[in-house]
Design an enzyme around this catalytic site. Structure first.
Site, short mmCIF file in Angstrom:
data_model
loop_
_atom_site.label_atom_id
_atom_site.label_comp_id
_atom_site.label_asym_id
_atom_site.label_seq_id
_atom_site.Cartn_x
_atom_site.Cartn_y
_atom_site.Cartn_z
N LYS A 212 0.88 -1.18 0.00
CA LYS A 212 0.00 0.00 0.00
C LYS A 212 0.91 1.22 0.00
CE LYS A 212 -4.10 2.07 2.05
NZ LYS A 212 -3.70 3.39 1.61
N ARG A 217 -3.78 8.17 -5.59
CA ARG A 217 -4.50 7.26 -6.49
C ARG A 217 -4.64 7.90 -7.86
NH1 ARG A 217 -8.50 3.35 -4.84
NH2 ARG A 217 -8.99 2.06 -6.65
N ARG A 232 -8.52 10.17 -7.61
CA ARG A 232 -9.55 9.32 -7.01
C ARG A 232 -10.90 10.02 -6.96
NH1 ARG A 232 -8.36 7.18 -1.56
NH2 ARG A 232 -10.61 7.06 -1.32
N GLU A 261 -1.33 3.88 -8.33
CA GLU A 261 -0.85 4.97 -7.48
C GLU A 261 0.32 5.65 -8.18
OE1 GLU A 261 -1.47 5.78 -4.01
OE2 GLU A 261 -3.12 4.35 -3.75
N PHE A 300 -2.00 -1.50 -10.07
CA PHE A 300 -2.43 -2.72 -9.40
C PHE A 300 -3.69 -3.31 -10.02
CE2 PHE A 300 -3.77 0.90 -6.65
CZ PHE A 300 -5.14 0.85 -6.88
N ARG A 371 -16.86 0.30 -1.32
CA ARG A 371 -15.83 -0.17 -0.40
C ARG A 371 -16.08 -1.66 -0.16
NH1 ARG A 371 -12.44 2.87 2.45
NH2 ARG A 371 -13.63 4.77 2.08
N LYS A 377 -7.44 -3.37 3.65
CA LYS A 377 -6.16 -2.69 3.86
C LYS A 377 -5.68 -2.91 5.29
CE LYS A 377 -8.60 1.72 4.56
NZ LYS A 377 -8.76 3.11 4.05
#
Length: 506
Positions: A212, A217, A232, A261, A300, A371, A377
């Site tokens: 992470k 983002r 984001r 990212e 990712f 979410r 995370k």
């Protein structure tokens, strides 16, 4: 439709905390609107002006003092047309033209309509019409399945467009919404895990563990030589990141949508402070003289590749596509690790200067705008994102600086943020200077000790936990809170809710 009908609905929505009542009120309003009016009404009650920037500032609006009209006469179409003229005003004489249009608008508005207009035009319309509630209302008013409406909103990123599709095109139009290269998609988000072992147990054995990164983002779109980069919050920052554009232009593909990212690295490969990365997003787009000032992309996920949409495919297939198109830009990861191997990867992420890890199910689709439990995370300490409500003037060596922050959690029902504590810990001299300079741009009023702000700034807070407290309206207070960093990449709607804070109670 009378504009006053929109204002009345806004007031009714703000007056209740019941999601069912909010949905019913909004659904009734949309039932009364014409098909042409619905996208505009949906935008307004979501706090958005379809025309974008109107060239009208806070001071211009607060200085307007026309006598309110005694009876409502404005219409939805009339107000929308005036906004079009405001947005189009430019060049010599534009200031006087805008002032004349504002005087015309506010002079025709009742007192409640004037209040609504001011809050709408300054971004302070928070009557509780959250995206989820509005999606429910669109489904109710149009008679379309909620799942179809919700999916269309996630893929278009636009409530007005979703409303128009539901009303004019029905189920067929909603079902036909797909990925469109060049149109940003609401990003999938992760759920905090209680521990790394819990996340591995919940999502295993087929999973991947990613670093992470302590970056920002990004979502990258490419169609041949046309490239777009979004944050984001779906803001287009392409012009400010030519270094990322050049990297994406070199990928071996015609069309692609990548999620990832970006960050700047020191000469030894460690991440620079988050603020260094975010400062690039506000730059003119000129490349930094310092080669270490370049933004580096790390991806990712791959949502589309060369004409094939992958968003509904399992993560394993999306990662295979990512490896095909950008193998050297994958975020460091391990696949199907044991708990011990995942812990070693977690330790490696921290040693490299990153935040922690993301644990992801290889079977999960991409839940745009949600979410999902399929992504979890894991960080070494608990952090939350809160809204800055105000700041107190410092004393001693902090005299002359705004220091002690007033912190609020987001109201999940759309009301104003709910205060949960204060902190002055973690503030460096640079942050003290920055917030003293910046907070004045967001000020609503002040007293002898405190400057109060519009709820626009998000700050990441590290804490040891929360405790029950009657001192603050939410019934909870932060324990040993300290500032980690400001989050200019996040909107207030992405701050943590009061429910999330209460869930931390022992």
């Amino acid at each position: 439709m009378r504009f006053s009908r929109v204002v009345e609905a806004s007031g009714a929505v703000a007056a209740t905390r019941s999601r069912t009542r909010k949905t019913a009120e909004l659904g009734g309003l949309l039932d009364d609107a014409t098909a042409e009016e619905i996208p505009t009404v949906v935008a307004w009650l979501s706090g958005v002006i379809p025309q974008g920037r109107l060239g009208v500032g806070w001071r211009s609006l607060t200085s307007l003092t026309p006598t309110p009209s005694e009876s409502p006469s404005l219409t939805v179409a009339g107000v929308d047309d005036l906004f079009v003229r405001l947005a189009a005003a430019g060049g010599p004489g534009s200031v006087a033209l805008r002032q004349g249009l504002l005087t015309e608008l506010f002079g025709s508005a009742t007192e409640s309509e004037q209040d609504f207009l001011r809050r709408l035009m300054t971004g302070e319309l928070r009557q509780g019409a959250l995206a989820g509630v509005m999606v429910d209302a669109i489904a109710k008013a149009s008679g379309q399945p909620l799942d179809l409406v919700r999916r269309a909103h996630m893929l278009t990123g636009s409530l007005p467009e979703t409303a128009s599709l539901a009303v004019h095109g029905g189920a067929q139009a909603l079902a036909g919404v797909g990925l469109q290269v060049g149109r940003a998609v609401a990003p999938m988000l992760a759920t905090p895990a209680d521990s790394l072992a819990d996340a591995v147990a919940a999502l295993g054995p087929d999973l991947v563990v990613d670093f992470k990164l302590d970056g920002a983002r990004i979502q990258v779109h490419r169609r041949d030589d046309e490239i777009a980069v979004y944050t984001r919050s779906l803001r287009d920052i392409t012009a400010a990141v030519p270094d990322l554009v050049e990297v994406v232009r070199g990928l071996p593909c015609r069309t692609v949508i990548l999620d990832g990212e970006t960050l700047t690295l020191d000469a030894d490969g460690r991440p620079r402070p988050f603020q260094d990365t975010m400062s690039r997003f506000g730059s003119s787009g000129e490349l930094a003289d310092d080669p270490n000032g370049l933004l580096r992309p790390f991806f990712f996920d791959c949502l589309h590749l060369d004409g094939i949409d992958l968003i509904d495919r399992p993560l394993s297939e999306r990662l295979a596509a990512l490896t095909t198109v950008a193998p050297g830009m994958r975020i460091p990861s391990v696949t199907n690790p044991t708990v011990a191997e995942a812990e070693r990867h977690f330790d490696a992420a921290l040693a490299a200067g990153h935040e922690g890890v993301m644990v992801k199910s290889l079977a999960g689709p991409y839940a745009a705008g949600r979410r999902g439990k399929a992504w979890q995370k894991v960080k070494p300490v608990h952090t939350i994102d809160l809204v800055v409500l105000g700041a107190e003037w410092g004393s001693g060596r902090r005299t002359g600086f705004l220091s002690n922050l007033h912190l609020g959690a987001r109201d999940p029902d759309g009301g104003p943020p709910i205060m949960v504590g204060k902190t002055f810990k973690g503030l460096t001299d640079a942050l003290l200077q920055w917030q003293t300079d910046e907070f004045g741009r967001h000020e609503t009023h002040r007293d002898g000790h405190t400057v109060y702000l519009r709820p626009e700034i998000v700050v990441e807070i590290e804490l040891d936990g929360v405790q029950r407290s009657s001192r603050y309206p939410g019934g909870v207070a932060l324990r040993f809170a300290r500032v980690v960093r400001y989050r200019p990449d996040k909107t207030v709607d992405e701050a943590d809710t009061i429910d999330a804070i209460r869930a931390l109670l022992p």
